[in-house]
Scaffold this active site. Structure first.
Site, PDB file in Angstrom:
ATOM      1  N   GLU A  14       0.838  -1.200   0.000  1.00 25.15           N
ATOM      2  CA  GLU A  14       0.000   0.000   0.000  1.00 25.15           C
ATOM      3  C   GLU A  14       0.872   1.249   0.000  1.00 25.15           C
ATOM      4  OE1 GLU A  14      -2.404   1.630  -0.742  1.00 25.15           O
ATOM      5  OE2 GLU A  14      -4.050   1.505   0.705  1.00 25.15           O
ATOM      6  N   ASP A  15       0.317   2.355  -0.482  1.00 22.37           N
ATOM      7  CA  ASP A  15       1.084   3.607  -0.464  1.00 22.37           C
ATOM      8  C   ASP A  15       1.116   4.217   0.935  1.00 22.37           C
ATOM      9  OD1 ASP A  15      -1.609   4.334  -0.536  1.00 22.37           O
ATOM     10  OD2 ASP A  15      -1.403   5.784  -2.158  1.00 22.37           O
TER      11      ASP A  15
ATOM     12  N   ASP B  85      -3.219   4.900   6.707  1.00 21.80           N
ATOM     13  CA  ASP B  85      -3.732   6.140   7.307  1.00 21.80           C
ATOM     14  C   ASP B  85      -4.701   5.761   8.434  1.00 21.80           C
ATOM     15  OD1 ASP B  85      -4.090   8.978   7.390  1.00 21.80           O
ATOM     16  OD2 ASP B  85      -5.818   8.847   6.077  1.00 21.80           O
TER      17      ASP B  85
ATOM     18  N   PHE C 249      -0.748  15.891   4.851  1.00 22.91           N
ATOM     19  CA  PHE C 249      -1.161  15.351   3.560  1.00 22.91           C
ATOM     20  C   PHE C 249      -0.003  15.457   2.584  1.00 22.91           C
ATOM     21  CE2 PHE C 249      -3.472  14.744  -0.373  1.00 22.91           C
ATOM     22  CZ  PHE C 249      -4.368  13.758  -0.012  1.00 22.91           C
TER      23      PHE C 249
ATOM     24  N   ARG D 134       0.673  11.995  -8.977  1.00 23.81           N
ATOM     25  CA  ARG D 134       1.183  10.641  -8.713  1.00 23.81           C
ATOM     26  C   ARG D 134       2.579  10.446  -9.308  1.00 23.81           C
ATOM     27  NH1 ARG D 134      -2.974   7.503  -6.541  1.00 23.81           N
ATOM     28  NH2 ARG D 134      -5.072   7.862  -7.336  1.00 23.81           N
TER      29      ARG D 134
END
Ligand code: IMP
Ligand code: MG
Length: 188
Positions: free
Chosen positions: A107-108, A111, A160, A173
């Site tokens: 996963e990036d 969170d 963020f 991206r």
């Protein structure tokens, strides 16, 4: 009722760099070595969470020296808002069976944890031999459900970020370092 503002897209070049391309490359290389050692003599299946994890997975896979295959899943995203509805929906499932395989979910960002706890539950139903989680970034302070990754690139505060696969409203991206997205951007 909240007012809606169309998102604006400030240039990435003006945003502060959190991790440079070189720092990311070093860290991903180290993760690859760690995974290769942990899975010595075994095959692994890397399952990337589209679209954010695509770039991390492609670098991580090349830093791994044990035999690895790829698969991808896609889940409903937050859209452009950073607020979580709490509901995660599968849009694309894995293509190949993972029963008795050693699986790493890639996963990036970890969170709130909602996405990965949903995906972990789903993958466990397929009865893999083992299931671990690799994430490029971890925001532990944002967690709503208890879940931890086995392999973490960088742990970061509640900020963020964009770049290295990570987006704001599908943009940025392809930015090759990880940058702080300005908090005061309309639509954020
Ligand atoms: P969660 O753990 O279910 O809250 O979802 C994590 C997902 O939210 C990630 O895969 C990203 O797509 C997205 N996300 C969370 N924080 C950020 C950020 O700082 N930048 C870009 N996307 C983010
Ligand atoms: Mg994502």
């Amino acid at each position: 009722m909240a007012t809606t503002t169309a998102p604006t897209f400030p240039p990435a070049a003006g945003m502060d760099i959190l991790f440079t391309k070189a720092q990311i490359a070093d860290r991903v290389h180290a993760l690859g070595q760690q995974i290769s050692a942990d899975y010595a003599g075994k095959d692994i299946v890397l399952i990337g969470v589209l679209k954010g994890a695509a770039i991390f997975l492609s670098d991580l896979a090349r830093a791994i020296t044990v035999d690895a295959t790829f698969d991808f899943v896609a889940v409903s995203s937050y859209g452009r808002a950073r607020v979580s509805s709490g509901a995660v929906k599968l849009i694309k499932d894995i293509d190949n069976p993972i029963e008795n395989k050693n699986v790493i979910l890639v996963e990036d960002i970890l969170d709130t944890g909602l996405t990965l706890s949903y995906l972990r539950g789903l993958m466990l139903q397929h009865k893999p031999a083992s299931l671990k989680i690799a994430t490029c970034l971890d925001k532990p302070s944002r967690r709503l459900v208890p879940i931890e990754a086995d392999y973490v690139g960088f742990s970061i505060p509640n900020q963020f970020v964009i770049g290295y696969g990570m987006d704001f409203a599908e943009r940025y991206r392809n930015v090759d370092d990880i940058r702080l997205f300005p908090e005061d951007t309309p639509g954020h």
